[in-house]
Design an enzyme around this catalytic site. Sequence first.
Site, PDB file in Angstrom:
ATOM      1  N   LYS A 227       0.827  -1.065   0.367  1.00 28.60           N
ATOM      2  CA  LYS A 227      -0.157   0.034   0.300  1.00 28.60           C
ATOM      3  C   LYS A 227       1.013   1.840   0.122  1.00 28.60           C
ATOM      4  CE  LYS A 227      -3.917  -1.873   2.435  1.00 28.60           C
ATOM      5  NZ  LYS A 227      -4.653  -1.579   2.315  1.00 28.60           N
ATOM      6  N   ARG A 301      -9.772 -11.876   2.416  1.00 27.33           N
ATOM      7  CA  ARG A 301     -10.383 -12.968   2.146  1.00 27.33           C
ATOM      8  C   ARG A 301     -10.413 -14.383   1.588  1.00 27.33           C
ATOM      9  NH1 ARG A 301     -11.582  -9.725  -3.390  1.00 27.33           N
ATOM     10  NH2 ARG A 301     -11.104  -7.948  -1.989  1.00 27.33           N
TER      11      ARG A 301
END
Length: 447
Positions: A227, A301
């Site tokens: 990020k 996920r």
Amino acid sequence: MAKSKSLPLIAVEQDALPATLTPAELQWAKANGFTGQRGRLLALPGEGGALAGQLFGLGQATDRPALLLGQAAAALEPGKYRLSGSFGDPTLAALAFRLGAYRFDRYRKPRDPVVLEPVEGADAAEVNRLAAAAYLARDLINTPANDLGPDALEQEIRAFGKRHKLDVKVIAGDELLKQNFPMIHAVGRAAAEAPRLVEFSWGKAKDPKVTLVGKGVTFDTGGLDIKPSAGMLLMKKDMGGAANVLGLAHAIIDAGLRVRLRVLIPIVENAISGPAFRPGDILRARNGSTVEIGNTDAEGRLILGDALALADEESPDLIVDMATLTGAARSALGPDLPPLYSTDDALARELMAAGALSDDPLWQMPLWAPYDAMLSSKIADVNNAGASAFAGSITAALFLKRFVKRAKAWVHLDIYGWAPEAKPGRPFGGTDQGVRAVYGYLKQRYS
């Protein structure tokens, strides 16, 4: 704080100054233009310069947040107060005050608390359990990753288990591979503290099986798909799903709901080092499916997939997962309204109704099957991110749905877990989302 006499906090509807005010107090309110405007607080002067109490405006009934009294609690000076006036449901009013009075003082000098005397007619036990659930979630989310890595979060869960007399089980490190949790292991193996799956259960085996799964990423760098710095500023909150699941579990246990509760929390730090999993890797999930890694920043996920597969194996009546999963959810519905996905539309409607009653809103989003193609892979069963930038919250939910086959119903909440600005009952910072909505539904069904 020394014991002292409580001050009245008088809730005032718009243009309805109470007749119980003295002539001098009425004159003071009028002189200050106080008419019960929503959210306005006005101190009442007493004899000798003392404070006689506070007026708090509720505004119009048609334009009034259910937790509005939390705004008063956030603005009041430390002390003890007693509630009077037209405040509506006493339990919700008392809860709103408690939620608004929350402060995270671990890293600064604590100030004396703002305390509300028991409100006549309120369910004190319900207020205490829901306030405790919210405070637990908020404290955990607000704690930075240097004090709440995987080891520390496990210890927090163990302490929770000790308080509730629960047996907490942990599978950690390479033992995850031996017991077939390969995606949890892959995501967390690059961190200094080992990945792990924490589990506990409560209730009678004969009761309906309700399983909660919470995403516990204690910090998310994004992995090798790192990020930007701005994207990491709030990543201490990426364990917000785990924090909220613990708060919800507390409420369920404290209320003694007739369920067999199971809680599964996969805990990792998505860090960068030599063993980090890579874009293009193929992981084999617990359920046997293969997952191509399209983006290492879509790690939540993956760990949820293994945990959901485990939850699904015993065919529970209901699985609820909570996760700070996608930025797309914020783009769609903003920070205050978590998307709700469910395999049962009637259940989704009941959850939204329960949330509306407790000012814990949710909004159903579709498990739109045609979008599943966005997750296609040419060399594996599925890609964890897919090639398209569209419908990110929906495709994340569709990815998770692949791991739920046997459960009678499944609910996924893509929460934010953070209040970017203070709202009534929700001070700035880490926050609870979905706890009161899910608890309210479960209480109605299983109390």
